[in-house]
Design an enzyme around this catalytic site. Structure first.
Site, mmCIF file in Angstrom:
data_model
loop_
_atom_site.group_PDB
_atom_site.id
_atom_site.type_symbol
_atom_site.label_atom_id
_atom_site.label_comp_id
_atom_site.label_asym_id
_atom_site.label_seq_id
_atom_site.Cartn_x
_atom_site.Cartn_y
_atom_site.Cartn_z
ATOM 1 N N HIS A 117 43.989 43.322 77.160
ATOM 2 C CA HIS A 117 43.565 42.667 78.103
ATOM 3 C C HIS A 117 42.536 43.116 79.000
ATOM 4 C CE1 HIS A 117 43.798 38.659 79.728
ATOM 5 N NE2 HIS A 117 44.053 38.834 80.787
ATOM 6 N N ASP A 139 47.080 42.507 73.327
ATOM 7 C CA ASP A 139 46.946 41.898 74.611
ATOM 8 C C ASP A 139 48.405 41.512 75.013
ATOM 9 O OD1 ASP A 139 46.721 40.104 76.795
ATOM 10 O OD2 ASP A 139 44.877 39.660 76.441
ATOM 11 N N SER A 161 40.340 35.730 81.104
ATOM 12 C CA SER A 161 41.544 35.568 81.444
ATOM 13 C C SER A 161 41.678 34.061 82.221
ATOM 14 C CB SER A 161 42.224 36.487 82.142
ATOM 15 O OG SER A 161 43.599 36.405 82.039
HETATM 16 N N1 LIG Z 1 47.639 45.462 86.611
HETATM 17 C C1 LIG Z 1 46.514 44.332 86.450
HETATM 18 C C2 LIG Z 1 47.244 42.877 86.404
HETATM 19 C C3 LIG Z 1 46.327 41.953 86.601
HETATM 20 C C4 LIG Z 1 45.207 41.716 85.426
HETATM 21 O O1 LIG Z 1 45.509 42.375 84.237
HETATM 22 N N2 LIG Z 1 44.132 41.287 85.868
HETATM 23 C C5 LIG Z 1 43.091 41.076 84.868
HETATM 24 C C6 LIG Z 1 42.918 39.635 84.675
HETATM 25 S S1 LIG Z 1 44.305 38.931 84.347
HETATM 26 C C7 LIG Z 1 44.075 37.303 84.205
HETATM 27 O O2 LIG Z 1 43.271 36.584 84.702
HETATM 28 C C8 LIG Z 1 42.073 41.981 85.182
HETATM 29 O O3 LIG Z 1 40.746 41.632 85.263
HETATM 30 N N3 LIG Z 1 41.967 42.855 86.227
HETATM 31 C C9 LIG Z 1 40.949 43.579 87.088
HETATM 32 C C10 LIG Z 1 40.507 44.661 85.829
HETATM 33 O O4 LIG Z 1 39.416 45.195 86.501
HETATM 34 O O5 LIG Z 1 40.929 44.947 84.965
HETATM 35 C C11 LIG Z 1 45.795 44.549 87.987
HETATM 36 O O6 LIG Z 1 46.063 44.552 89.009
HETATM 37 O O7 LIG Z 1 44.600 44.463 88.020
#
Ligand SMILES: N[C@@H](CCC(=O)N[C@@H](CSC=O)C(=O)NCC(=O)O)C(=O)O
Length: 282
Positions: free
Chosen positions: A260, A227, A151
């Protein structure tokens, strides 16, 4: 020699070791953390290194804890390095207020705008200071370095590679924010880190950088087709078109049904480690 990073915890894993570290970063003018998986092969000499840049809200822990990368890394003999995603506790007012800007959201740029420019220098930290620390204090072979990420960090990996085409010998990404100057996340962060002149943003946009020079060998990107960020934020089609126009070799795999999350990353991490090992280990 730079001061040794402080070991915070150490865990035996697949015959190697996962370690979590803290050190003073001159580049970020403050304390930074990173994690390291040292494979068993490192007992016999320096091993190739794969940097993994994590996404928004992540720390140095997410990839090491959730991706399940250590089994394959131990088989290939790859060291894994996962830095934190931003400086923290800098004292900048509001640094912790937004999940997609400030703490946990450094976007791997060198900020030029106050108040961020003193500490938020993640690009120079990742390509400059951290590799020097790794080379000085870990059994790593800096001549065999690859980079990957997810990401925000997937895009960071692409930018680091395009800007340093000889340093990173293998490149991959999971669901990168592939055209940040055209995505709401990038359009929120870049003016505050880099200023309102959009010309300066282009030097941190992989879909623009590819036009300035391609990299070898083929880069691997996995993108989940379920995603929720795909259309509005990630824009992988834009990057794919820019690669085609520039002649950049790209293996883009659209993975049906995957979202994602780290469940997606864990499903394909073995393929990514093999992709890097095939280049870095001969
Ligand atoms: N609800 C999520 C929102 C943020 C999220 O999806 N973060 C992703 C990366 S998004 C783009 O850079 C992530 O990797 N989150 C950490 C995880 O361990 O999944 C949130 O608050 O994590």
């Amino acid at each position: 020699m730079r001061n040794a990073p402080e070991l915070l915890s150490s865990h035996r894993c697949f015959g190697g070791t996962v370690g979590f570290y803290r050190h003073h970063s001159e580049t970020c003018d403050g304390s930074m953390r990173f994690s390291v998986f040292t494979p068993p092969q490192a007992a016999a000499g320096p091993v190739p290194v794969l940097y993994f840049l994590a996404g928004l809200t992540c720390t140095e822990e997410n990839f090491m804890v959730k991706a399940g990368a250590q089994r394959a890394a131990a088989q290939h003999g790859l060291m894994l390095i996962a830095p934190d995603t931003s400086p923290r506790n800098t004292g900048i007012p509001g640094e912790d207020d937004e999940w997609d800007f400030g703490s946990g959201a450094g976007f791997y740029v060198d900020a030029t705008e106050e108040p961020w420019s003193r500490h938020y220098r993640m690009y120079s930290y990742v390509v400059g200071e951290l590799p020097l620390i790794v080379a000085a204090h870990f059994p790593a072979d800096p001549e065999r370095t690859g980079i990957s990420g997810h990401s925000m960090g997937g895009h960071g990996a692409l930018v680091c590679a395009f800007k340093n085409p000889t340093r990173y010998r293998s490149v991959s990404a999971f669901a990168p924010i592939a055209a940040p100057t055209r995505s709401p996340w990038g359009q929120k962060a870049f003016p505050r880190y880099l200023g309102v002149d959009q010309e300066s943003w282009k030097s941190y946009d992989a879909s623009a950088l590819v036009a300035l020079g391609t990299i070898e060998p083929t880069m691997l990107i996995d993108q989940g087709m379920a995603d929720p960020y795909l259309e509005e934020q990630l824009r992988i089609d834009t990057f794919e078109q820019a690669c085609a126009a520039a002649g950049q070799s790209l293996l883009l795999r659209r993975q049906v049904g995957y979202d994602h999350s780290y469940y997606f990353i864990a499903s394909f991490i073995d393929d990514h480690l093999r992709h890097h090992a095939e280049v870095l280990i001969r």
